[in-house]
Design a protein around this motif. Structure first.
Motif, mmCIF file in Angstrom:
data_model
loop_
_atom_site.group_PDB
_atom_site.id
_atom_site.type_symbol
_atom_site.label_atom_id
_atom_site.label_comp_id
_atom_site.label_asym_id
_atom_site.label_seq_id
_atom_site.Cartn_x
_atom_site.Cartn_y
_atom_site.Cartn_z
ATOM 1 N N LYS A 214 1.003 -1.040 -0.094
ATOM 2 C CA LYS A 214 0.082 0.577 -0.186
ATOM 3 C C LYS A 214 0.604 0.881 -0.018
ATOM 4 O O LYS A 214 0.611 2.229 -0.381
ATOM 5 C CB LYS A 214 -0.707 -0.328 1.307
ATOM 6 N N LYS A 215 1.600 1.189 0.402
ATOM 7 C CA LYS A 215 2.794 2.397 0.611
ATOM 8 C C LYS A 215 3.066 2.676 -1.056
ATOM 9 O O LYS A 215 3.752 4.222 -1.092
ATOM 10 C CB LYS A 215 4.210 2.269 1.348
ATOM 11 N N ARG A 216 3.774 1.780 -1.466
ATOM 12 C CA ARG A 216 4.150 1.951 -2.182
ATOM 13 C C ARG A 216 2.870 1.604 -4.349
ATOM 14 O O ARG A 216 2.979 1.790 -5.150
ATOM 15 C CB ARG A 216 5.144 0.556 -3.533
ATOM 16 N N SER A 217 1.422 2.070 -3.766
ATOM 17 C CA SER A 217 0.696 1.723 -4.449
ATOM 18 C C SER A 217 0.854 0.171 -5.457
ATOM 19 O O SER A 217 0.085 0.621 -7.039
ATOM 20 C CB SER A 217 0.011 3.439 -5.413
ATOM 21 N N LEU A 218 0.978 -0.747 -5.059
ATOM 22 C CA LEU A 218 1.639 -1.736 -5.961
ATOM 23 C C LEU A 218 0.092 -3.247 -5.039
ATOM 24 O O LEU A 218 -0.607 -3.403 -4.167
ATOM 25 C CB LEU A 218 2.610 -2.929 -5.357
ATOM 26 N N ARG A 243 -10.773 -6.153 -0.456
ATOM 27 C CA ARG A 243 -10.302 -4.958 -0.285
ATOM 28 C C ARG A 243 -10.115 -3.921 -1.279
ATOM 29 O O ARG A 243 -9.318 -4.806 -2.071
ATOM 30 C CB ARG A 243 -10.028 -4.270 1.657
ATOM 31 N N ASP A 244 -9.486 -2.243 -1.518
ATOM 32 C CA ASP A 244 -9.312 -1.750 -2.779
ATOM 33 C C ASP A 244 -7.735 -2.037 -2.642
ATOM 34 O O ASP A 244 -7.258 -2.405 -1.385
ATOM 35 C CB ASP A 244 -9.394 -0.493 -2.237
ATOM 36 N N GLY A 245 -6.895 -2.304 -3.761
ATOM 37 C CA GLY A 245 -5.710 -2.695 -3.934
ATOM 38 C C GLY A 245 -5.300 -4.486 -3.838
ATOM 39 O O GLY A 245 -4.604 -4.990 -4.554
#
Length: 424
Positions: A214-218, A243-245
């Motif tokens: 999530k920190k890198r939007s991967l 969930r999103d992601g």
């Protein structure tokens, strides 16, 4: 037509013609002759379970009498499925995945293998900014079918897992959190249960991975072919939610319908739209039979009870029987062995620590005796560090009859006993 010369072939075509694990596995299945001495412990075919097959036969009879039969046989779907089927799947899966899904979160593909060939290439390779992104497998060994799906070469990276002793002749792989590097990564992919070992990563481990992605939007791709909500072969672990992601994939293959080729993807609308473009180019449309059967199974809410009352008890019993047969035979013939704790799925991952030949050589020696297994060396894509397990592990299915398992165990044990170094 003359065969293609390497000088005239694309780099991708040249790679595809090289020795692939998934091609070897599926060709072994396709080349079975029906000889009574053949022992088929290699492939991923689910077991033929009468209680499940009766349900599927009823679906066929219902479809045969349906006024929409002409549409099933004679009309194309949209590339990732027509809206009414996608809306049905969204409504049904929402309650099982603790999410509020719409049709824009749903895509149907011709099997989850087909879906992953698109998903992995969406998130890896050369990016629009000129960078090259890779696919991280956070725990290996991992599914044999991922390794050759990337169009770009060298697209996978993996870290050596922790090896955790869990008892006499037992171990399991643990998530290596020390070497978790996302600097060149476009997505993280894993299966749960992990094929081939049956490892079911805990929700705590998944949350830890997701805290990094999530920190890198991967995106985090989770393959649930053997997981929840069907066939739900996840042992005592908690189910995965959406969930999103996350991008989740489901399959009808392991409930007992591998020939139907239906994979279901749950993801964000942007990924679903990209999958639709891929599917239109690669397939034109998803096949009709799977989604029409899905409609019946979902509307009658059949799969959760089928998984709980039929599939899971059946495979639990098969697993315990297989372990008993193989352990007894190994011990009788003096074979040194370790078995990964089979927490889910329907495979045994067995290590022979004193094997004096490679697992690939062992595979060929077994095949010469009409015993089909899978060499473990295929299951470590992207692992560039030395790890003895890549050469001394094999995968076996325990979905076969008791007599077949017993004959296979004896042949395997005899071969390994002949080709193992003496213990120090």
């Amino acid at each position: 037509m003359a065969p293609m010369k390497d000088s005239l072939a694309s780099l991708w075509a040249t790679r595809l013609r090289q020795n692939q694990g998934i091609r070897s596995l599926m060709e072994d299945l396709g080349q079975v002759t029906g000889h009574p001495d053949e022992i088929l412990l290699g492939g991923g075919n689910p077991a033929h379970i009468p209680e499940a097959e009766e349900i599927f036969a009823e679906c066929f009879l219902t479809l045969a009498k349906d006024p929409l039969l002409n549409a099933l046989l004679g009309d194309y779907q949209a590339p990732i499925g027509n809206d009414r089927f996608r809306s049905l799947a969204a409504e049904y899966l929402s309650s099982h995945l603790d999410a509020s899904l719409t049709k824009d979160n749903i895509a149907f593909l011709n099997g989850s293998q087909n879906a992953y060939s698109y998903l992995l290439n969406i998130h890896s390779g050369k990016m629009t900014d000129g960078s090259f992104k890779k696919i991280l497998l956070p725990i290996v060994p991992e599914y044999i079918g991922y390794a050759d799906q990337s169009i770009e070469a060298d697209a996978f990276i993996a870290t050596k897992p922790e090896v955790i002793p869990t008892g006499n002749h037992r171990f399991r792989y643990g998530l290596n959190k020390n070497d978790f590097d996302l600097s060149e990564v476009g997505c993280v992919a894993l299966s749960r249960p992990t094929n081939p070992t049956g490892n079911v990563l805990s929700l705590t481990d998944l949350d830890w991975i997701e805290s990094k992605t999530k920190k890198r939007s991967l995106p985090l791709l989770i393959d649930l072919a053997y997981g929840n909500p069907f066939p739900n072969l996840i042992g005592e672990e908690e189910p995965v939610t959406y969930r999103d992601g996350r991008t989740l994939s489901f399959s009808f293959s392991k409930i007992g319908l591998p020939g139907v080729r239906l994979g279901i993807i749950v993801s964000n609308p942007e990924t679903i739209q990209t999958l639709s473009s891929y599917a239109a180019v690669g397939n034109l449309a998803v096949g009709n039979l799977g989604v029409y059967m899905m409609e019946i199974l979902f509307r009658k809410d059949i799969l959760p009870l089928l998984s709980k009352n039929v599939l899971r008890p059946f495979y639990d019993k098969k697993r315990e029987l297989a372990i008993s047969i193989f352990e007894s035979t190994f011990q009788k013939l003096g074979v040194e062995y370790e078995i990964h704790d089979p927490m889910g799925g329907f495979f045994l991952w067995i290590r022979f620590p004193n094997l004096s030949i490679s697992n690939h050589k062992l595979y060929h020696l077994c095949k010469d005796k009409r015993l089909f297994i899978v060499s473990g060396h295929y299951f470590f894509p992207g692992l560039n560090s030395d790890f003895s397990h890549t050469q001394d592990c094999i995968r076996l299915t325990y979905c076969r009859k008791e007599e077949e398992l017993a004959r296979g165990a004896h042949i395997l044990a005899e071969i390994v006993a002949t080709h193992q170094m003496k213990s120090k």
